[in-house]
Structure formats: structure tokens, C-alpha cells
Design a protein around this motif. Structure first.
Motif, PDB file in Angstrom:
ATOM      1  N   SER A 131      -6.004   3.314  -0.390  1.00 35.53           N
ATOM      2  CA  SER A 131      -4.560   3.064  -0.519  1.00 35.53           C
ATOM      3  C   SER A 131      -4.229   2.782  -1.988  1.00 35.53           C
ATOM      4  O   SER A 131      -4.959   2.075  -2.680  1.00 35.53           O
ATOM      5  CB  SER A 131      -4.154   1.868   0.338  1.00 35.53           C
ATOM      6  OG  SER A 131      -4.378   2.108   1.705  1.00 35.53           O
ATOM      7  N   HIS A 133      -2.629   1.178  -5.201  1.00 37.99           N
ATOM      8  CA  HIS A 133      -2.163  -0.165  -5.546  1.00 37.99           C
ATOM      9  C   HIS A 133      -1.683  -0.217  -6.996  1.00 37.99           C
ATOM     10  O   HIS A 133      -2.390   0.245  -7.902  1.00 37.99           O
ATOM     11  CB  HIS A 133      -3.274  -1.208  -5.358  1.00 37.99           C
ATOM     12  CG  HIS A 133      -3.562  -1.528  -3.928  1.00 37.99           C
ATOM     13  ND1 HIS A 133      -4.312  -0.715  -3.106  1.00 37.99           N
ATOM     14  CD2 HIS A 133      -3.191  -2.599  -3.163  1.00 37.99           C
ATOM     15  CE1 HIS A 133      -4.398  -1.260  -1.899  1.00 37.99           C
ATOM     16  NE2 HIS A 133      -3.724  -2.401  -1.911  1.00 37.99           N
ATOM     17  N   ASN A 151       0.364  -2.854  -2.860  1.00 41.52           N
ATOM     18  CA  ASN A 151       0.158  -1.602  -2.137  1.00 41.52           C
ATOM     19  C   ASN A 151       1.432  -0.753  -2.186  1.00 41.52           C
ATOM     20  O   ASN A 151       2.431  -1.065  -1.536  1.00 41.52           O
ATOM     21  CB  ASN A 151      -0.234  -1.899  -0.691  1.00 41.52           C
ATOM     22  CG  ASN A 151      -0.710  -0.659   0.047  1.00 41.52           C
ATOM     23  OD1 ASN A 151      -0.203   0.437  -0.144  1.00 41.52           O
ATOM     24  ND2 ASN A 151      -1.704  -0.843   0.919  1.00 41.52           N
ATOM     25  N   ASP A 153       1.625   2.323  -1.172  1.00 45.85           N
ATOM     26  CA  ASP A 153       1.736   3.231  -0.023  1.00 45.85           C
ATOM     27  C   ASP A 153       2.572   2.591   1.081  1.00 45.85           C
ATOM     28  O   ASP A 153       3.104   3.287   1.958  1.00 45.85           O
ATOM     29  CB  ASP A 153       0.358   3.578   0.531  1.00 45.85           C
ATOM     30  CG  ASP A 153      -0.369   4.603  -0.335  1.00 45.85           C
ATOM     31  OD1 ASP A 153       0.322   5.339  -1.082  1.00 45.85           O
ATOM     32  OD2 ASP A 153      -1.610   4.646  -0.291  1.00 45.85           O
TER      33      ASP A 153
END
Length: 206
Positions: A131, A133, A151, A153
Motif C-alpha cells: 500500500s 504511504h 496511507n 490508497d
């Protein structure tokens, strides 16, 4: 001597009061001093005998009532000025949160939810493994530094972030030897918990 002090710095003193007799023939010697930030008010009254002319006694009574009124105004003003403002509350809360984070670092604690405010000291390249960051380092009031891993995403990227910016955040703290990492600065996708956020310049990212 009676001394009244307010948290705002407003204070007044009333000393040498032997009993103020407004409705009788005699006023006792008294001195009233009002200190309020940048000004000082002094009013003095002297004993009147029974033989003093009535007009002087009335004047002294009027001045005594003015003193009482000023004392009441001083108390009300002090109460108003002593009320903590929003900025004061936020500053105090920030100091408390920074102290808790320092305690967590000293105890090597992890997996605890924290909220704090600090200054961005360095903006790092994004971490693109797994993911994505957004990463930056924040220094707290205690001097402790934290890596914030946001994060992107799951939450919007913090726009135009630069060293020197003040940033507030809520997230989960994980200990490391450099001060610790804060992640989970976003909403919970499953909706089972509150989640975290980042706030910069009045805008919240979550």
C-alpha cells in the motif's frame, strides 16, 4: 488585608477596612487598589466625625459606592479574562499528548492510539511497497521525532506539505529507536473503529 487573584493576571487589594458604614454618620478609613493588566486605580477615603457637614458625608458615601461597584466590575472582568480560549485549550492538549507520546517511547510501547501536534521537519519520498504511504517526519514540543506514514490508497494525499508546517494527527503509534512511527492516519475501511486523520491548515485528511 484581602487579596484576590485571577488566573488572567487581574488582581485587586482591599486593606485597612474597619467596616464601611454607608448608611450611618461615619465612614472608616479604607484604601482600595485595583490592578488590571496595565492600569492601577487608587481611591482613598478618610474618617468623618459626626460634626462634619452633611454634604461631605454624602460625597464620601457616593465615593464608597463607586469603590464597591468597581470591586464588582473587577471580579466579573477577572472571571471573563480567566476563561481559557480555544487556542489555550488546544495548546495545553498538545503538550499533554506530546508528553504521553514521550512516555510511550520511553516505555517502548506500541499499538496505542495517539493524537498530537507537531512541526514537519522533513518530507520523505513515498513508500511504494505494498500500500502506498506518504511519509514525513514530525517533531513534537518535547523534541521527540516521529515518522508519520499516511496511507494514500485509503485517504487523500496531504497537499503541499513542507518543512515548518504545523500538523495535527491521530493514528496508531508503533515504537522504534528513532522515536516511533504513526500509521492508521485514515478512516477504517470496515467502519469498525473511528480510525485516524491528519490536519494541516484547517483541512483534514482521512
Amino acid at each position: 488585608m484581602v487579596y484576590l487573584q485571577r488566573a488572567s493576571g487581574l488582581a485587586f487589594f482591599v486593606d485597612e477596612i474597619g467596616g464601611l458604614c454607608v448608611g450611618q454618620h461615619r465612614l472608616h478609613a479604607s484604601r482600595f487598589t485595583l490592578h488590571a493588566s496595565r492600569f492601577t486605580l487608587h481611591a482613598s477615603f478618610f474618617t468623618l466625625g459626626r460634626g462634619a457637614p452633611m454634604i461631605f458625608r454624602q460625597r464620601r458615601r457616593s465615593r464608597a459606592l463607586v469603590v464597591v461597584a468597581l470591586a464588582i466590575v473587577a471580579l466579573v472582568l477577572g472571571a471573563i479574562l480567566s476563561l481559557p480560549g480555544r487556542d489555550g485549550d488546544r495548546s495545553q492538549a498538545s503538550e499533554t499528548s506530546a508528553a504521553r507520546l514521550q512516555a510511550a517511547f520511553d516505555a517502548r510501547q506500541s499499538d496505542i492510539w495517539v493524537e498530537a501536534t507537531g512541526e514537519v521537519v522533513r518530507v520523505l519520498p513515498d513508500d511504494l511497497e505494498g500500500s502506498r504511504h506518504q511519509r514525513f517526519i514530525v517533531r513534537l514540543r518535547t523534541g521527540q521525532t516521529l515518522l508519520v506514514a499516511h496511507n494514500i490508497d485509503l485517504a487523500p494525499r496531504v497537499a503541499l506539505l513542507s518543512p515548518g508546517d504545523e500538523v495535527s494527527f491521530r493514528g496508531e503509534y508503533a515504537w522504534n529507536a528513532k522515536g516511533g512511527v504513526v500509521h492508521w492516519t485514515h478512516r477504517d475501511p470496515s467502519g469498525r473503529q473511528v480510525g485516524g486523520w491528519i490536519e494541516v491548515n484547517g483541512r483534514q485528511y482521512r
